[in-house]
Design a protein around this motif. Sequence first.
Motif, mmCIF file in Angstrom:
data_model
loop_
_atom_site.group_PDB
_atom_site.id
_atom_site.type_symbol
_atom_site.label_atom_id
_atom_site.label_comp_id
_atom_site.label_asym_id
_atom_site.label_seq_id
_atom_site.Cartn_x
_atom_site.Cartn_y
_atom_site.Cartn_z
ATOM 1 N N THR A 107 -35.983 -17.407 -22.189
ATOM 2 C CA THR A 107 -35.346 -18.608 -20.786
ATOM 3 C C THR A 107 -35.096 -17.508 -20.027
ATOM 4 O O THR A 107 -35.169 -16.688 -19.724
ATOM 5 C CB THR A 107 -34.293 -19.089 -21.684
ATOM 6 O OG1 THR A 107 -34.177 -19.737 -23.125
ATOM 7 C CG2 THR A 107 -33.244 -19.655 -20.398
ATOM 8 N N ILE A 108 -35.745 -18.066 -18.849
ATOM 9 C CA ILE A 108 -35.293 -17.183 -17.197
ATOM 10 C C ILE A 108 -34.321 -18.265 -16.692
ATOM 11 O O ILE A 108 -34.398 -19.216 -17.174
ATOM 12 C CB ILE A 108 -36.179 -16.839 -16.796
ATOM 13 C CG1 ILE A 108 -37.146 -18.007 -16.562
ATOM 14 C CG2 ILE A 108 -37.095 -15.482 -16.972
ATOM 15 C CD1 ILE A 108 -38.155 -17.780 -15.648
ATOM 16 N N TYR A 109 -33.104 -17.192 -16.191
ATOM 17 C CA TYR A 109 -31.765 -18.149 -15.702
ATOM 18 C C TYR A 109 -31.572 -17.579 -13.620
ATOM 19 O O TYR A 109 -31.157 -18.604 -13.343
ATOM 20 C CB TYR A 109 -30.598 -17.705 -15.797
ATOM 21 C CG TYR A 109 -30.670 -17.629 -17.424
ATOM 22 C CD1 TYR A 109 -30.267 -19.269 -17.536
ATOM 23 C CD2 TYR A 109 -30.551 -16.912 -17.973
ATOM 24 C CE1 TYR A 109 -29.963 -19.229 -19.501
ATOM 25 C CE2 TYR A 109 -30.119 -17.273 -19.418
ATOM 26 C CZ TYR A 109 -29.695 -18.312 -20.040
ATOM 27 O OH TYR A 109 -29.314 -18.865 -21.090
ATOM 28 N N HIS A 110 -33.215 -16.996 -13.418
ATOM 29 C CA HIS A 110 -33.852 -16.658 -11.777
ATOM 30 C C HIS A 110 -35.345 -17.286 -12.447
ATOM 31 O O HIS A 110 -35.876 -16.190 -12.721
ATOM 32 C CB HIS A 110 -32.600 -15.448 -11.827
ATOM 33 C CG HIS A 110 -32.725 -15.386 -9.982
ATOM 34 N ND1 HIS A 110 -33.364 -15.706 -9.266
ATOM 35 C CD2 HIS A 110 -31.638 -15.968 -8.870
ATOM 36 C CE1 HIS A 110 -33.683 -15.755 -7.901
ATOM 37 N NE2 HIS A 110 -32.446 -15.891 -8.063
ATOM 38 N N PHE A 146 -21.692 -12.261 -15.915
ATOM 39 C CA PHE A 146 -23.523 -12.357 -15.860
ATOM 40 C C PHE A 146 -22.952 -11.910 -17.812
ATOM 41 O O PHE A 146 -23.428 -11.462 -18.513
ATOM 42 C CB PHE A 146 -23.380 -10.620 -15.666
ATOM 43 C CG PHE A 146 -23.929 -10.914 -14.300
ATOM 44 C CD1 PHE A 146 -24.956 -11.847 -13.762
ATOM 45 C CD2 PHE A 146 -22.573 -10.321 -13.315
ATOM 46 C CE1 PHE A 146 -25.755 -11.354 -12.026
ATOM 47 C CE2 PHE A 146 -23.170 -10.183 -11.417
ATOM 48 C CZ PHE A 146 -24.493 -11.089 -11.640
ATOM 49 N N ASP A 147 -22.278 -12.200 -18.210
ATOM 50 C CA ASP A 147 -21.994 -12.885 -19.408
ATOM 51 C C ASP A 147 -22.910 -13.466 -20.419
ATOM 52 O O ASP A 147 -23.235 -15.052 -19.915
ATOM 53 C CB ASP A 147 -20.513 -13.526 -19.970
ATOM 54 C CG ASP A 147 -20.013 -13.789 -21.437
ATOM 55 O OD1 ASP A 147 -21.193 -13.709 -21.866
ATOM 56 O OD2 ASP A 147 -18.878 -14.187 -21.678
ATOM 57 N N ASP A 148 -23.814 -12.931 -21.513
ATOM 58 C CA ASP A 148 -24.697 -13.576 -22.298
ATOM 59 C C ASP A 148 -24.503 -14.768 -22.589
ATOM 60 O O ASP A 148 -25.253 -16.174 -22.734
ATOM 61 C CB ASP A 148 -25.489 -12.784 -22.934
ATOM 62 C CG ASP A 148 -26.362 -11.821 -22.097
ATOM 63 O OD1 ASP A 148 -27.342 -12.258 -21.479
ATOM 64 O OD2 ASP A 148 -25.847 -10.560 -22.855
ATOM 65 N N LYS A 165 -24.466 -22.563 -20.908
ATOM 66 C CA LYS A 165 -22.855 -23.264 -20.220
ATOM 67 C C LYS A 165 -23.342 -23.799 -18.105
ATOM 68 O O LYS A 165 -23.209 -24.717 -18.377
ATOM 69 C CB LYS A 165 -22.154 -23.277 -20.752
ATOM 70 C CG LYS A 165 -22.132 -22.968 -22.351
ATOM 71 C CD LYS A 165 -20.343 -22.178 -22.880
ATOM 72 C CE LYS A 165 -20.730 -22.113 -24.177
ATOM 73 N NZ LYS A 165 -20.321 -21.080 -24.382
ATOM 74 N N VAL A 166 -23.335 -22.716 -17.871
ATOM 75 C CA VAL A 166 -23.428 -22.817 -16.404
ATOM 76 C C VAL A 166 -24.520 -22.510 -15.430
ATOM 77 O O VAL A 166 -24.610 -23.525 -14.223
ATOM 78 C CB VAL A 166 -22.183 -21.390 -15.265
ATOM 79 C CG1 VAL A 166 -20.970 -21.633 -16.294
ATOM 80 C CG2 VAL A 166 -23.175 -20.022 -16.168
ATOM 81 N N LEU A 170 -33.560 -27.783 -19.035
ATOM 82 C CA LEU A 170 -32.230 -29.095 -18.725
ATOM 83 C C LEU A 170 -33.301 -30.203 -18.505
ATOM 84 O O LEU A 170 -32.483 -30.880 -18.553
ATOM 85 C CB LEU A 170 -31.631 -28.084 -17.308
ATOM 86 C CG LEU A 170 -31.278 -27.406 -17.171
ATOM 87 C CD1 LEU A 170 -30.901 -26.486 -15.966
ATOM 88 C CD2 LEU A 170 -30.176 -26.676 -18.139
ATOM 89 N N THR A 171 -34.186 -30.817 -18.167
ATOM 90 C CA THR A 171 -34.735 -32.202 -18.837
ATOM 91 C C THR A 171 -35.479 -32.101 -19.773
ATOM 92 O O THR A 171 -36.246 -33.120 -19.541
ATOM 93 C CB THR A 171 -35.776 -31.989 -17.521
ATOM 94 O OG1 THR A 171 -37.120 -31.143 -17.233
ATOM 95 C CG2 THR A 171 -34.698 -32.240 -16.018
#
Length: 442
Positions: free
Chosen positions: A170-173, A235-237, A242-243, A308-309
């Motif tokens: 997973t990437i968050y950016h 930056f809490d893994d 959740k956010v 997310l979808t």
Amino acid sequence: PGEAAYPIRDLGELGQRARDVLAANDLGTMVTAAPNLYPHMWSWDAAFVAAGLSTMSVARALQELDYLLAAQWNSGMIPHIVFSDVPGYFPDVERWGTRGASPEGVQSSGICQPPVHATLLRRIVERATAAGGEDGRLAEEFARRTLPRWIDWHAWLRNTRGGDGSGLLTIYHGWESGMDNSPRFDGPYSRVRPGEMEPFVRTDTLKVTDHSQRPSDEEYSRYLWLVQQMADVGFDDARLPKVMAFQVKDVFMSAIFAAANEDLAVLAEQFGHSEEAPQLRQWSQEFRQGVDATVDQGTGLARDRDVLTGEWIGLPTIAGFAPLISTGSQPLLDRQLGIFEGPDWTGDPRLAFPLPASTSTTYEGLKPRQYWRGPVWPVMNWFLAHCLRRRGDEERYRQLREASLAQLMEGHFGEYYEPFTGEPLGSMDQSWTAAVALEWLA
Ligand code: 9YW
């Protein structure tokens, strides 16, 4: 851009100019990604740059990797940027808000980039071992000493970004993918709604004055919003899932991880960490299968997934060839190579050189001058060819080498190239472009 004396006359001159580019971008502590636009160290750039440096000096190459490793977070994450003291890049360390999270004395961003490091380290070690003598000794010492750190990096990726057993990270950016504004991320970004944010002034568009070659302001505000979301949870893994408003299973990064685990296992066996090799091989297998499972039977291309979808992202981008990196099953590879050499990709007769563009040249969203929306990236050409050669495909390596060197003979070491005209775009004298030129010539 640049002075006279272009194009380059022969391969000897190309090598000399490439060495000059790396020397000019070398701050002594780090080789910056590019002289003006990117005055810092980027994680995956550093790995390619180290391989290029190793054709001149194994000691200097290993120093580059050591510098990157010194920025590794306690968690095991290797940050995507290690900042130098050169001003003028945005977002800087203040905007990132990573002080306290990164190691003492280190200025870094708070996200990662594709884990190509073990693959390039293996390449450097093989080169140094073949040379023998002092180079061989240095490389062996480096491998023995740093393997636990690289293994920590892989364990962090596997456990915090791929712990769901999907065989996909997973990437968050979008920046974590290394392909910042690829159309792959348009869907996920369209659902990111920036909230209250400090105002900002971009610096990239002051340097690349043709703004159409860079991401838009709209895109940048979303990029910055995601940075803020991460900073807000320190930056809490554990809290990111959740956010974060952007969560994508990145198939290309996952394929790189599959390949890198195999390479790290080989190094571990060779240099005193063989007890770790079975775990690394198992991860390699898990991610190879994860990548294969994303392939769209209709298009034959690998896909990302919006976490997310739950939607698949099946756009015709270079990431669709992820199985060529991770070495998917043979029928899949055969099919992918057919597509790769067909009229939508390197077989498009309109191309200046038969090289893969960042999106298919027949894609309706193609923007041939804009960053990851169409241009050809020299670093990708070499990386794909290297992975193909790893499984014995000398012939395709040779073809890509010939085309890539022909492209680079125009002499500017561009960050990326217009696919139909061969015009260099983005930053000139880009370090990883010079580094792969040296790899092609080695
Ligand atoms: C930015 C340094 C980096 C690469 C990325 C590329 C670009 C940085 O440059 O991102 O500010 O846009 O997309 O892959 O590591 O070369």
